[in-house]
Design an enzyme around this catalytic site. Sequence first.
Site, short mmCIF file in Angstrom:
data_model
loop_
_atom_site.label_atom_id
_atom_site.label_comp_id
_atom_site.label_asym_id
_atom_site.label_seq_id
_atom_site.Cartn_x
_atom_site.Cartn_y
_atom_site.Cartn_z
N ARG A 233 -11.38 -14.03 -44.25
CA ARG A 233 -11.72 -14.01 -42.82
C ARG A 233 -12.00 -12.57 -42.43
NH1 ARG A 233 -8.82 -13.70 -37.83
NH2 ARG A 233 -9.78 -15.00 -36.21
N SER B 280 -11.16 -26.76 -38.62
CA SER B 280 -10.04 -26.50 -37.73
C SER B 280 -9.94 -27.59 -36.67
CB SER B 280 -10.21 -25.15 -37.03
OG SER B 280 -10.13 -24.08 -37.95
N LYS C 265 -4.87 -14.54 -33.59
CA LYS C 265 -6.02 -15.05 -32.84
C LYS C 265 -5.61 -15.25 -31.39
CE LYS C 265 -8.88 -17.99 -34.54
NZ LYS C 265 -9.50 -19.23 -35.07
#
Length: 205
Positions: free
Chosen positions: A37, A106, A135
């Site tokens: 990521r 997700s 996040k």
Amino acid sequence: MRAHRLSGLYLITMPVADLFERVELALQLGVRTLQYRGKDEAPARQLQVAGELRQLCRQYGALFMVNDSIQLARECAADGVHLGQGDGNVAVARKVLGADALVGMSTHCLAEAVAAEEQGADYIGFGCLFPTGTKTDTTAASLHELPRVRRAVRLPIVGIGGIDADNAGRVLQAGADAVAVISAVMQADHPADAIRRILQSCQTA
């Protein structure tokens, strides 16, 4: 499809100075799924990092996933891609990456989990289960809803969001097949200890 291999600790990277050292340590200790990521990095840097991480995963027999970018997953020959709700759809990913690619999605509620299965996802990420600083734009999901999701879908479930050695077992006991971890490993002062503790929690859940 290799979704059946998803179990235990599913490690997700974040930009840290010793990224490759931490990843190789995790692989040496038994982590068998890694997701890269690097959303805020330049495209050339993303491809470079993804390529090196893919090589490490090949060396240790681990699955290598790319977050969000179907194109990057194709360019670096990843095993698959993990998509957010707004990052594309499973059919497109499968067309670009091939039938053997692993495609995860997700999800944050029961309806999204069921929809992901209907779209043909190989596994789902479910969360955010606990508070996390990784996040800031994530959607909260309840750990209490996880058993309902487990009963509703046949797909492997990866719990995500604020997971560490202290709560990983609870996530697996609630119905997840694996736990996704970012900061608990990537920002740990002693990553080897953190990884061992999480793996132990997974084994004893």
